[in-house]
Design an enzyme around this catalytic site. Structure first.
Site, PDB file in Angstrom:
ATOM      1  N   ARG A  36       0.817  -1.210   0.000  1.00 44.42           N
ATOM      2  CA  ARG A  36       0.000   0.000   0.000  1.00 44.42           C
ATOM      3  C   ARG A  36       0.853   1.262   0.000  1.00 44.42           C
ATOM      4  O   ARG A  36       0.498   2.266  -0.629  1.00 44.42           O
ATOM      5  CB  ARG A  36      -0.964  -0.041   1.180  1.00 44.42           C
ATOM      6  CG  ARG A  36      -2.094  -1.064   0.972  1.00 44.42           C
ATOM      7  CD  ARG A  36      -2.700  -1.526   2.288  1.00 44.42           C
ATOM      8  NE  ARG A  36      -3.866  -2.392   2.081  1.00 44.42           N
ATOM      9  CZ  ARG A  36      -3.790  -3.698   1.783  1.00 44.42           C
ATOM     10  NH1 ARG A  36      -2.608  -4.272   1.623  1.00 44.42           N
ATOM     11  NH2 ARG A  36      -4.895  -4.420   1.628  1.00 44.42           N
ATOM     12  N   SER A 178     -12.848  -9.423   2.973  1.00 41.89           N
ATOM     13  CA  SER A 178     -11.578  -9.465   2.251  1.00 41.89           C
ATOM     14  C   SER A 178     -10.997  -8.070   2.152  1.00 41.89           C
ATOM     15  O   SER A 178     -11.608  -7.174   1.561  1.00 41.89           O
ATOM     16  CB  SER A 178     -11.772 -10.044   0.840  1.00 41.89           C
ATOM     17  OG  SER A 178     -10.633  -9.799   0.040  1.00 41.89           O
ATOM     18  N   ASP A 328      -4.196 -15.470   6.951  1.00 40.66           N
ATOM     19  CA  ASP A 328      -2.886 -15.856   6.425  1.00 40.66           C
ATOM     20  C   ASP A 328      -2.108 -16.733   7.394  1.00 40.66           C
ATOM     21  O   ASP A 328      -1.130 -17.384   6.996  1.00 40.66           O
ATOM     22  CB  ASP A 328      -2.055 -14.616   6.103  1.00 40.66           C
ATOM     23  CG  ASP A 328      -2.535 -13.906   4.844  1.00 40.66           C
ATOM     24  OD1 ASP A 328      -3.186 -14.561   4.006  1.00 40.66           O
ATOM     25  OD2 ASP A 328      -2.275 -12.701   4.709  1.00 40.66           O
ATOM     26  N   ARG A 401       3.781 -19.625   2.557  1.00 39.82           N
ATOM     27  CA  ARG A 401       3.345 -19.866   3.939  1.00 39.82           C
ATOM     28  C   ARG A 401       3.318 -21.359   4.258  1.00 39.82           C
ATOM     29  O   ARG A 401       3.571 -21.760   5.392  1.00 39.82           O
ATOM     30  CB  ARG A 401       1.992 -19.208   4.180  1.00 39.82           C
ATOM     31  CG  ARG A 401       2.024 -17.703   3.945  1.00 39.82           C
ATOM     32  CD  ARG A 401       0.957 -16.954   4.679  1.00 39.82           C
ATOM     33  NE  ARG A 401       0.879 -15.583   4.195  1.00 39.82           N
ATOM     34  CZ  ARG A 401       1.680 -14.591   4.575  1.00 39.82           C
ATOM     35  NH1 ARG A 401       2.644 -14.838   5.453  1.00 39.82           N
ATOM     36  NH2 ARG A 401       1.537 -13.368   4.087  1.00 39.82           N
TER      37      ARG A 401
END
Length: 441
Positions: A36, A178, A328, A401
């Site tokens: 971002r 989301s 996550d 991950r």
């Protein structure tokens, strides 16, 4: 021992027995905030500076895309990145296809910005994994705003083509919680005249709202109704951004410390934004000994050091509104459940089926190879703790991950575990292997 070999891919080999973990760890900058900061800096007026940027492959994809769109972005490093923005409505038509690599955040958030660049044409793609992941969740609301987007399966899959249009504000009730969907629509709302509102079934991470406010956008949040509104058209102004450590990366060391006997780790300078701390709440429910120390606020984001010690864990049920706050971290949470007394059930996590891999299926299959008693559910996992973990060959399925979660699981395995395609950890944590070697004593 922990050894790294290079053949056709990186492999991590861990031999358990006698390990304890100790030391202080600094994790990479928060991936969500890094994306971002690069994006908003690219469309702001003036020069944005970013300290602590994540140097993983995903932010590099974002930087490369926005360089192609006309922003000046210096070489990426953790010390200081300079971004000379070109304005919200001034993204340039690139000479080639934009490539988001493996990054869902890059492509979905960028679509919100590209859709409002009136009169310009863009095409975007990604790697094999990204081209199989759903895009309709952002394409459909953008089309409601007037966007013209084409792609495979009527815009459900990349590659995608976008012809920028003058967008209209909407009130959008998202069927899923989301942050990528919410952020995409808010970024599109920067160029729409009026108020664009997104309502979610549960609160997702709020980094976009915080940063948009800091850059000068008019953003309001209604926590009671789980909605956020942006007023456009807006102009953004360059800022100094300090990126805290990523709690998603810290989660691997938290679970390592609490699950390996006689261990204690301090993970420094971790972002503890309450929309991201579901992993701390879930581990607390399981009885983990984790303390927040040196709590402070850095550039508008809450930050703390996390001290984690070996713990006697117990199984529990994790579901509902907490899931968007730890989506996550579910792969590494499943690893923690392997070493808990009793059964842990994770539900409402069907979103994991459309990540870099089908994380529910992959974690179930690979942990079963290690001897775990784990059952794949339609929307989650059921893990019976206490089964002995035995080293074997496992595969990351090119999911960063998954690779790191399997490495932490292997610390408690008997024998040697080889993790194939472990090099994908660099997507979010380039120094993971080196740090793993550092903390094992």
């Amino acid at each position: 021992m922990i050894a790294v070999t290079q053949q056709q891919q990186l492999q991590i080999k861990t031999l358990s027995g006698g390990y304890s973990l100790s030391g202080r760890v600094k994790v990479p900058g928060d991936k969500s905030i890094s994306h971002r900061a690069l994006m908003l800096g690219a469309i702001a007026s003036g020069e944005t500076t970013i300290e602590g940027l994540l140097l993983g492959e995903d932010p590099r994809s974002t930087a490369n895309c926005f360089r192609a769109l006309g922003a000046e972005i210096s070489e990426l490093n953790t010390e200081l990145v300079r971004v000379r923005g070109i304005g919200v409505n001034q993204l340039q038509e690139p000479a080639d296809v934009l490539n988001a690599g493996n990054s869902g955040t890059t492509i979905r958030l960028m679509l919100g910005l590209l859709a409002g660049q009136s009169g310009r044409f863009f095409s975007v793609t990604g790697d094999n994994s990204l081209r199989s992941r759903p895009m309709s969740r952002v394409v459909q609301p953008l089309r409601q705003m007037g966007a013209q987007i084409w792609g495979r399966q009527d815009g459900a899959l990349a590659p995608l083509a976008i012809r920028g249009q003058k967008l209209q504000p909407i009130r959008y009730n998202s069927p899923i919680a989301s942050a990528q969907v919410k952020s995409c629509i808010l970024l599109a709302g920067l160029t729409a005249e009026g108020k664009t509102t997104v309502t979610e079934p549960a609160l997702s991470r709020d980094h976009s709202e915080r940063m948009l406010k800091a850059f000068g956008a008019e953003v309001s949040t209604d926590l009671e109704n789980k909605s956020v509104t942006i007023t456009g058209p807006a102009q953004l102004h360059a800022q100094k951004v300090i990126v805290p450590g990523d709690i998603s990366s810290a989660a691997f060391w938290l679970v390592a410390a609490i699950s390996v006997p006689d261990s204690e780790l301090v993970i420094e300078n971790v972002g503890v934004n309450p929309t991201r701390t579901g992993i701390l709440d879930a581990l607390a429910m399981m009885g983990a000994d984790i303390q927040l120390q040196n709590e402070r606020v850095v550039a508008g984001e809450p930050v703390a050091d996390l001290r984690a010690r070996s713990s006697q864990l117990v199984g529990c049920t994790i579901s509902g509104d907490i899931i968007p706050r730890l989506i996550d971290e579910i792969p590494i949470l499943a690893v923690a459940a392997l070493f808990a007394k009793g059964t842990t059930v994770i539900r409402d996590a069907q979103e994991l089926r459309v990540k870099e891999s089908d994380r529910l299926a992959v974690m179930a299959s690979q942990l079963q190879r290690l001897g775990a008693r784990i059952t794949e559910l339609p929307d989650g996992l059921e893990i019976v703790g206490g089964a002995p973990i035995v080293g074997t060959d496992v595969d990351s399925h090119d999911d960063h991950r998954v690779a790191m979660s399997l490495a932490i699981a292997a610390l408690n395995a008997k024998g040697i575990t080889t993790i194939h395609r472990a090099q994908c950890a660099a997507i979010s944590y380039p120094d993971f292997i080196a740090t793993l070697q550092q903390v094992c004593t």
